[in-house]
Write an enzyme that holds these catalytic residues in place. Structure first.
Site, PDB file in Angstrom:
ATOM      1  N   TYR A   1      -3.164  -1.517   9.905  1.00 51.21           N
ATOM      2  CA  TYR A   1      -2.993  -1.683   8.462  1.00 51.21           C
ATOM      3  C   TYR A   1      -1.596  -1.233   8.020  1.00 51.21           C
ATOM      4  CZ  TYR A   1      -3.939  -1.052   3.447  1.00 51.21           C
ATOM      5  OH  TYR A   1      -3.890  -1.100   2.071  1.00 51.21           O
TER       6      TYR A   1
ATOM      7  N   SER B   1       0.856  -1.190   0.000  1.00 51.97           N
ATOM      8  CA  SER B   1       0.000   0.000   0.000  1.00 51.97           C
ATOM      9  C   SER B   1       0.884   1.230   0.000  1.00 51.97           C
ATOM     10  CB  SER B   1      -0.896   0.005   1.236  1.00 51.97           C
ATOM     11  OG  SER B   1      -1.532   1.255   1.421  1.00 51.97           O
TER      12      SER B   1
END
Length: 318
Positions: free
Chosen positions: A125, A112
């Site tokens: 995350y 990400s």
């Protein structure tokens, strides 16, 4: 504890199978939990046995449940690590032996933009995505002797169920409480959320021989996520900052605010309407005039600094 994580449905898998078969190609599909190493190995080994070989492995499955740091339960943190980290490791472990047997190939790990820079309200995350970034490099070092390339993809928000809905709502609520962090969601390019094909094209490049000299690298189709170098997002003049402007418009700009147009002639203090005493006006003329700075009280209300900028062609300029 249960967590709501938008994900693909069996109908999506069936659609993918149909699209592949429409091209007169063979496909073997299976539903598996990537946290289950044995089950995942059975699915992959069975597919390779039927199709003959494996050349590319893509570790794409993952979850994202945003929350402010003091609302993260231990179960939520562990959930991210078990799916995003352990699940990714499992995927590579069941794919790599087949790539070695084939004489080489490519492994692609989905990380990400949060695995290169950092985004607020995403501690579990972000932790997991930094981990798989390092995992890709570590695998690349050891698998290189088998002519296997390993790279990671670092995407921004994508227009999928995981990239919208509850996720944007939770982040929007957090930004209302912490508006000074909004700038960390800005991008250099004045683009909205990425489309799935934008990320798929990056993966396709890494899967192809066109990337034969790429390994242990991070490719970031993220529109230029700036990270910590843009901490403060000027809420009062959101039209000034392309990425910040778009995030605020999409997630938490108050309903009816004049900021709904990036070059509108008024802007508002959060919680006010364009006609209220807190509102200020810009000179008329679309995308041409210099904005009027707010009062010190208004700047304090928004928790941001003000700079005069000129807007042209729908984008802000210096």
């Amino acid at each position: 504890m249960s967590f709501r994580t938008p994900s693909a449905a069996p109908e999506d898998l069936a659609e993918t199978v149909a699209l592949v078969e429409k091209l007169d190609r063979r496909i073997v599909s299976a539903q598996a939990d990537i946290r289950d190493l044995a089950g995942l190995r059975t699915a992959v080994d069975g597919a390779v046995a039927e199709l003959g070989r494996l050349d590319v492995g893509v570790a794409n499955a993952g979850i994202c449940v945003p929350a402010m740091w003091d609302r993260v339960a231990p179960e939520l943190f562990e959930y991210h690590q078990s799916v995003n980290v352990t699940g990714t490791w499992n995927t590579v472990m069941v794919a790599a032996p087949h790539l070695v047997a084939a004489g080489g190939g490519s492994v692609i790990i989905t990380s990400s933009a949060a695995g290169i820079t950092v985004h607020p309200f995403l501690v579990p995350y972000t932790t997991s995505k930094f981990a798989v970034r390092g995992m890709a490099k570590a695998f690349a070092v050891e698998l290189g002797e088998h002519n296997i390339r390993v790279n990671s993809v670092h995407l921004c928000a994508v227009r999928t169920p995981m990239g919208g809905g509850d996720v944007l709502g939770i982040i929007g609520e957090a930004l209302e409480a912490h508006p000074n962090l909004g700038g960390m969601f800005t991008t250099i390019l004045p683009l909205e959320q990425a489309e799935p094909r934008d990320i798929a094209n990056t993966v396709l490049f890494l899967a192809s021989d066109e990337s034969r000299f790429f390994t242990a690298h991070e490719l970031a189709p993220d529109a230029g996520a700036p990270g910590t170098d843009r901490l403060r997002c000027p809420d009062l003049a959101a039209w000034e900052v392309p990425g910040c402007r778009r995030w605020l418009r999409r997630v938490w700009t108050p309903s009816g605010s004049a900021r709904s147009s990036p070059c509108s002639n008024t802007w508002t203090v959060p919680g006010t309407s364009p006609s209220s005493p807190g509102a200020r006006s810009r000179p008329s003329g679309p995308c041409s005039a210099t904005g009027t700075p707010p009062s010190s009280r208004d700047r304090a209300t928004a928790g941001c600094s003000w700079t005069r900028r000129r807007c042209s062609k729908g984008r802000s300029g210096g």
